[in-house]
Design a protein around this motif. Structure first.
Motif, PDB file in Angstrom:
ATOM      1  N   PRO A 129      34.039 -30.447   4.000  1.00  0.00           N
ATOM      2  CA  PRO A 129      33.362 -30.264   2.711  1.00  0.00           C
ATOM      3  C   PRO A 129      33.276 -28.770   2.415  1.00  0.00           C
ATOM      4  N   THR A 160      29.763 -32.122  -6.178  1.00  0.00           N
ATOM      5  CA  THR A 160      28.674 -33.100  -6.142  1.00  0.00           C
ATOM      6  C   THR A 160      27.410 -32.392  -5.633  1.00  0.00           C
ATOM      7  N   GLU A 175      24.275 -36.202  -2.143  1.00  0.00           N
ATOM      8  CA  GLU A 175      25.427 -37.117  -2.188  1.00  0.00           C
ATOM      9  C   GLU A 175      26.488 -36.741  -1.171  1.00  0.00           C
ATOM     10  N   LEU A 176      26.634 -35.467  -0.916  1.00  0.00           N
ATOM     11  CA  LEU A 176      27.586 -35.036   0.119  1.00  0.00           C
ATOM     12  C   LEU A 176      27.168 -35.590   1.482  1.00  0.00           C
ATOM     13  N   ALA A 193      25.321 -38.203   2.060  1.00  0.00           N
ATOM     14  CA  ALA A 193      25.483 -39.667   2.038  1.00  0.00           C
ATOM     15  C   ALA A 193      26.946 -40.074   2.191  1.00  0.00           C
ATOM     16  N   SER A 194      27.872 -39.220   1.755  1.00  0.00           N
ATOM     17  CA  SER A 194      29.308 -39.563   1.823  1.00  0.00           C
ATOM     18  C   SER A 194      29.842 -39.581   3.240  1.00  0.00           C
ATOM     19  N   ILE A 215      31.215 -37.174   4.723  1.00  0.00           N
ATOM     20  CA  ILE A 215      32.253 -36.147   4.885  1.00  0.00           C
ATOM     21  C   ILE A 215      31.663 -34.953   5.645  1.00  0.00           C
TER      22      ILE A 215
END
Ligand SMILES: [Zn+2]
Length: 275
Positions: free
Chosen positions: A212, A261, A265-266, A268-269, A271
């Motif tokens: 990320p 984002t 949210e990062l 939660a992803s 990644i």
């Protein structure tokens, strides 16, 4: 994308020229400059995490309500922008508790995230953040050699998002490995210092490797007309004002050149948890 929402007079670079007892009488510019950033984010369809200084929230409640209404994540940058290692655990707890309450009361959003002023994170601060109900911190700048950046036990460079304490996730701000050394590549003064094409190439290289990318900026970085106080060290003057007149155009371009984002949210992803 992250924005540390603070006014120019609280910036640490200028602290020697803008003593705290003068803050009440300094021109307030954050409402206009952050408003401009919100307009640009809306044009580009980008949502950001906004690490808001409690002092700004107390002085400009309408601005904070607008940030929340436009879909950005509300997070905390503390209340008074003290460096954590200067104030110790008790004052730190009071400072983050006050900011979290102010932001949650104003927006009705739960505040999960925290970023330390000038990345001045410490070990005691992590324990307090967890106790005060934060679920993530993004205050680790994984480079060496900046006189104000803090370090903590367990910080990693082999992955970008990891559990730093039970129940508390750390999200590293981005750095670029070049020849075995970590170079700052996350925004701030470095974004204004490097040529844009080179900076963007670095961001794309980080993303292409499956990691990320975490960028940060401030409203005062697009406000090239804010006051220039006297009595500030030359290296801080350079860091603070260099290429500021180009920053708004560059940042607008970056918003369009990469997909963005919020930090929540990062995380939660998933990644960035491993490399
Ligand atoms: Zn700050």
């Amino acid at each position: 994308m992250s924005i540390d929402v603070e006014d120019w007079y609280t910036a640490q670079n200028l602290a020697a020229g803008v003593p705290r007892d003068s803050w009440d009488t300094q021109p307030r510019r954050v409402e206009a400059t952050m408003g401009r950033m919100l307009d640009i984010l809306a044009q580009k369809g980008v949502r950001s995490t906004c690490f808001i200084l409690g002092l700004v929230a107390e002085r400009h409640p309408a601005l904070i309500k607008r940030i929340a209404a436009e879909g950005h994540e509300i997070a905390s940058h503390g209340t008074m922008h003290d460096l954590i290692y200067d104030i110790g655990p008790d004052r730190f707890r009071e400072d983050v508790r006050r900011s979290k309450k102010t932001l949650e009361d104003l927006t009705g959003q739960r505040v999960d995230g925290y970023r330390a002023p000038c990345f001045s994170i410490t070990d005691f601060a992590l324990d307090i953040l967890r106790e005060e109900g934060f679920t993530y911190d993004t205050s680790v700048f994984p480079i060496k050699g900046h006189r104000r950046y803090g370090t903590i036990a367990g910080q990693r460079t082999d992955c970008d998002i990891y559990e730093i304490r039970p129940g508390l996730t750390e999200v590293n701000v981005s750095a670029m490995p070049i020849l075995g050394k970590q170079f700052p590549w996350a925004g701030g003064a470095y974004f204004r210092l490097y040529p844009y094409a080179m900076f963007r190439a670095g961001v794309r290289r980080i993303l292409a490797s499956g990691r990320p990318y975490v960028f940060y900026t401030h409203p005062w970085e697009i406000d090239w007309e804010h006051p220039r106080p006297i009595g500030v060290r030359m290296d801080d003057v350079f860091r603070h004002y260099h290429n500021m007149h180009r920053c708004q155009a560059r940042w607008t371009r970056l918003l369009g050149d990469v997909q963005w984002t919020t930090c929540r949210e990062l995380i939660a992803s998933g990644i960035g948890r491993t490399r």
